[in-house]
Design an enzyme around this catalytic site. Structure first.
Site, PDB file in Angstrom:
ATOM      1  N   SER A  57     -21.777  10.372 -60.801  1.00  0.00           N
ATOM      2  CA  SER A  57     -22.289  10.553 -59.736  1.00  0.00           C
ATOM      3  C   SER A  57     -21.374  10.735 -58.638  1.00  0.00           C
ATOM      4  O   SER A  57     -21.968  11.440 -57.632  1.00  0.00           O
ATOM      5  CB  SER A  57     -23.383   9.453 -59.354  1.00  0.00           C
ATOM      6  OG  SER A  57     -22.747   8.290 -59.231  1.00  0.00           O
TER       7      SER A  57
ATOM      8  N   LYS B 132     -21.549   4.309 -54.409  1.00  0.00           N
ATOM      9  CA  LYS B 132     -22.181   5.522 -53.570  1.00  0.00           C
ATOM     10  C   LYS B 132     -21.358   5.495 -52.289  1.00  0.00           C
ATOM     11  O   LYS B 132     -20.511   4.617 -51.748  1.00  0.00           O
ATOM     12  CB  LYS B 132     -23.547   5.525 -53.393  1.00  0.00           C
ATOM     13  CG  LYS B 132     -24.581   5.118 -54.537  1.00  0.00           C
ATOM     14  CD  LYS B 132     -24.291   6.484 -55.584  1.00  0.00           C
ATOM     15  CE  LYS B 132     -25.324   6.326 -56.715  1.00  0.00           C
ATOM     16  NZ  LYS B 132     -25.379   7.185 -57.763  1.00  0.00           N
TER      17      LYS B 132
END
Length: 200
Positions: free
Chosen positions: A76, A119
């Site tokens: 990700s 993230k």
């Protein structure tokens, strides 16, 4: 004569038994030595436990308030962070509320508190953020509510982030990633977001 022989034999047996009992019974010196040995062992054990607890508390405070090493997995955050990269996540910025847009953070997953996610912060409370994907023709926007942050992976096409589960509470942030440690050729500070226009 026979009685005297038996009596002498009994006396000899009693004397031998007494000698054996005396040999088996601890002398005052041996008892004192055993007591000192036990006391020394007890003191060393208590000292060891004390040092263990002390260093354990120091380590806990260091990991809780200073930072920790994190091994990342998943695609990700590619190309900024790839699978099996090791980074250092500092906690000071989180405790001082110094997290800014563009920072990469380690946070608790809003779905599974036992799992951490890595993230990039796209928006803080009050910020306007884009909720649509990069391939969407029509762009949609929303505002980050108070006490929350908007997180996205750098690999937008292969990332489950705030576009799926919405903004997450600031309290779920564990630390800010400030340094990549592994692999050696990538050692140093992390690159900026490769997605132009996501941070408004």
């Amino acid at each position: 004569m026979e009685r005297e022989g038996v009596s002498g034999t009994r006396r000899w047996l009693f004397e031998e038994m007494n000698l054996c009992l005396l040999a088996l019974s601890p002398t005052p010196t041996a008892s004192l030595r055993s007591s000192r040995m036990f006391r020394g062992f007890f003191v060393k054990t208590v000292s060891f436990v004390g040092y263990t607890v002390q260093y354990g508390c120091i380590a806990h405070c260091a990991f809780e308030y200073i930072g920790e090493f994190v091994s990342c997995s998943g695609p990700s955050m590619e190309p900024t962070i790839t699978n099996h990269d090791v980074v250092f996540s500092e906690r000071v910025s989180r405790h001082l509320c110094r997290i800014q847009k563009g920072d990469i953070v380690i946070a608790k997953s809003p779905f599974d508190p036992k799992m951490n996610i890595c993230k990039r912060v796209i928006g803080l409370e009050g910020d306007k953020v884009c909720t649509s994907g990069p391939s969407d023709i029509f762009k949609t926007h929303t505002y980050v509510p108070r006490g929350h942050v908007w997180l996205e992976g750098d690999n937008l096409r292969n990332s489950t982030d705030s576009r799926s589960y919405g903004p997450i509470p600031y309290a779920l942030i564990r630390g800010r990633v400030c340094l990549k440690l592994w692999p050696p050729h990538s050692f140093g500070v992390l690159a900026e977001s490769p997605n132009d226009g996501r941070i408004l």
